[in-house]
Structure formats: C-alpha cells, structure tokens
Design a protein around this motif. Structure first.
Motif, short mmCIF file in Angstrom:
data_model
loop_
_atom_site.label_atom_id
_atom_site.label_comp_id
_atom_site.label_asym_id
_atom_site.label_seq_id
_atom_site.Cartn_x
_atom_site.Cartn_y
_atom_site.Cartn_z
N TYR A 70 0.84 -1.20 0.00
CA TYR A 70 0.00 0.00 0.00
C TYR A 70 0.87 1.25 0.00
CZ TYR A 70 -4.27 -2.69 0.96
OH TYR A 70 -5.33 -3.56 0.89
N LYS A 71 2.04 1.17 0.63
CA LYS A 71 2.97 2.31 0.65
C LYS A 71 3.69 2.45 -0.69
CE LYS A 71 4.14 1.64 5.46
NZ LYS A 71 5.24 1.25 6.34
N GLN A 72 4.08 1.30 -1.27
CA GLN A 72 4.81 1.33 -2.54
C GLN A 72 4.46 0.07 -3.33
OE1 GLN A 72 9.08 1.39 -2.26
NE2 GLN A 72 9.32 1.78 -4.44
N ASP A 73 3.65 0.25 -4.33
CA ASP A 73 3.20 -0.85 -5.17
C ASP A 73 4.23 -1.10 -6.28
OD1 ASP A 73 1.46 -2.81 -6.04
OD2 ASP A 73 0.02 -1.44 -6.95
N GLY A 74 4.27 -2.32 -6.78
CA GLY A 74 5.14 -2.63 -7.91
C GLY A 74 6.60 -2.77 -7.54
N SER A 100 12.91 -6.87 -2.59
CA SER A 100 12.75 -5.60 -1.87
C SER A 100 11.76 -5.75 -0.72
CB SER A 100 12.30 -4.51 -2.84
OG SER A 100 11.98 -3.34 -2.14
N LEU A 101 10.65 -6.41 -0.99
CA LEU A 101 9.66 -6.65 0.07
C LEU A 101 10.28 -7.44 1.21
CD1 LEU A 101 6.33 -7.55 -1.76
CD2 LEU A 101 6.69 -5.69 -0.13
N SER A 102 11.02 -8.46 0.87
CA SER A 102 11.67 -9.31 1.85
C SER A 102 12.59 -8.48 2.75
CB SER A 102 12.47 -10.40 1.14
OG SER A 102 12.93 -11.35 2.04
N GLN A 103 13.35 -7.58 2.15
CA GLN A 103 14.25 -6.72 2.91
C GLN A 103 13.47 -5.74 3.78
OE1 GLN A 103 16.68 -5.02 -0.18
NE2 GLN A 103 18.00 -6.83 -0.32
N THR A 106 8.84 -14.93 2.18
CA THR A 106 8.21 -13.88 1.38
C THR A 106 7.55 -14.48 0.13
OG1 THR A 106 9.72 -12.18 2.18
CG2 THR A 106 8.62 -11.75 0.08
N ALA A 107 8.26 -15.37 -0.53
CA ALA A 107 7.71 -16.00 -1.74
C ALA A 107 6.43 -16.77 -1.42
CB ALA A 107 8.74 -16.93 -2.36
N ARG A 108 6.40 -17.47 -0.28
CA ARG A 108 5.19 -18.20 0.11
C ARG A 108 4.03 -17.25 0.41
NH1 ARG A 108 8.99 -21.43 2.68
NH2 ARG A 108 8.70 -20.37 4.68
N ALA A 109 4.32 -16.16 1.13
CA ALA A 109 3.28 -15.19 1.47
C ALA A 109 2.73 -14.51 0.21
CB ALA A 109 3.83 -14.14 2.44
N GLN A 113 13.72 -11.30 -11.76
CA GLN A 113 12.94 -10.78 -10.64
C GLN A 113 11.49 -10.58 -11.02
OE1 GLN A 113 14.59 -7.39 -8.71
NE2 GLN A 113 16.48 -8.44 -8.18
N ASN A 114 10.62 -10.74 -10.02
CA ASN A 114 9.20 -10.47 -10.18
C ASN A 114 8.84 -9.18 -9.46
OD1 ASN A 114 8.32 -12.79 -11.61
ND2 ASN A 114 8.54 -13.98 -9.73
N LEU A 115 8.02 -8.37 -10.10
CA LEU A 115 7.45 -7.19 -9.45
C LEU A 115 6.08 -7.58 -8.93
CD1 LEU A 115 8.43 -4.42 -12.03
CD2 LEU A 115 9.60 -5.04 -9.92
N VAL A 116 5.77 -7.14 -7.74
CA VAL A 116 4.51 -7.48 -7.09
C VAL A 116 3.60 -6.25 -7.11
CG1 VAL A 116 3.43 -8.37 -5.00
CG2 VAL A 116 5.75 -9.09 -5.60
#
Length: 152
Positions: A40-44, A49-52, A61-64, A85-88
């Motif tokens: 919600y703070k930073q999409d894509g 990066s999310l993991s960090q 992170t990959a499972r979540a 890499q995948n962007l979420v």
C-alpha cells in the motif's frame, strides 16, 4: 524486572490472534497483511525488496506472496530490466480491502493504547522505534561477524 521480550511477545501473539479473526473472511493471515501494508505504501516492488523491507527471508516472502496471489490480492509480473525478478502489484481486490484493513488496524491501535495520553503514545512509538533500531543493528552486526568468521 521481567524481560521486555515477554511483553513484546504477548502483544505480538494477541495481535496475530486479532488479525486472524478480523481477516478470516478474506482468507488473510497476519503474515500476509504485513506485505499488503508495504505494498500500500509502494506498489510494484520486487519480492526481494519486500523481503528486505519486512526483514523476512526470501522463501517466506515468496510463500506469502504466493498465498496473496492465490487469494487474488496481488499479481506478479516479470521485471523488464531484470527478468530474474518479479514485481509485485496490488489488485483491485486489495485496493478495495484497504479501508477495511485501515479501520481494523486503527481499532487495534486504539485497544492497545487505551488509557494512554497523547504524550505517552508519542513516547511509546519513539521508544519502540529505538528498540527496533537497536535490535536491527545488533542482529546485522552478528550476521556480519558470523559471515566474516565463516570466510576466515
């Protein structure tokens, strides 16, 4: 004095119970909510990066993210600059749920800080931020020492 970690652990456990109950209807657990908040703070952003950002290993992170994708809250797209890499990205379903998440988490904050003055709430956040920083620096320092020892 009782260990501070006892109280932090209690808050963490009860917070997870609250989140599990509050978001059960959507199939969301407390682990997935953490990632939604960051998106919600930073999409894509990349999974790495999310993991960090959440200080959780890449496999968890990959499972979540996989669970969130399965539930229709995120989609993953291959990064054009780095195909490894995948962007979420959040989906419309995730954006629609945002006000509910904010409402329920605001309520939980109000429960936790009930009876505290505004000054006490500000001090609490400042102290928790400092404690988190202390913990992060300590663990990162230990990781560096462990890595250096392994290479020696």
């Amino acid at each position: 004095m009782e260990p501070i970690s006892k109280w932090i652990s209690t808050l963490h456990r009860y917070g997870n119970i609250y989140k599990e109950r509050s978001f059960q209807a959507w199939g969301l657990g407390s682990g997935q909510l953490l990632y939604l908040f960051h998106l919600y703070k930073q999409d894509g952003v990349t999974q790495e990066s999310l993991s960090q950002q959440v200080c959780i290993d890449k496999a968890t992170t990959a499972r979540a993210i996989g669970k969130l994708e399965q539930l229709g809250f995120v989609s993953r797209h291959q990064c054009r600059k780095d195909r490894r890499q995948n962007l979420v990205y959040l989906t419309d379903k995730a954006h629609e749920l945002k006000p509910v998440i904010i409402e329920k988490m605001t309520l939980w904050n109000e429960v936790l800080t009930s009876g505290l003055s505004e000054e006490e709430k500000l001090l609490l956040v400042k102290l928790l931020d400092k404690m988190s920083s202390n913990a992060t620096h300590h663990i990162k320092g230990e990781e560096r020492q462990h890595h250096e020892t392994d290479q020696a």
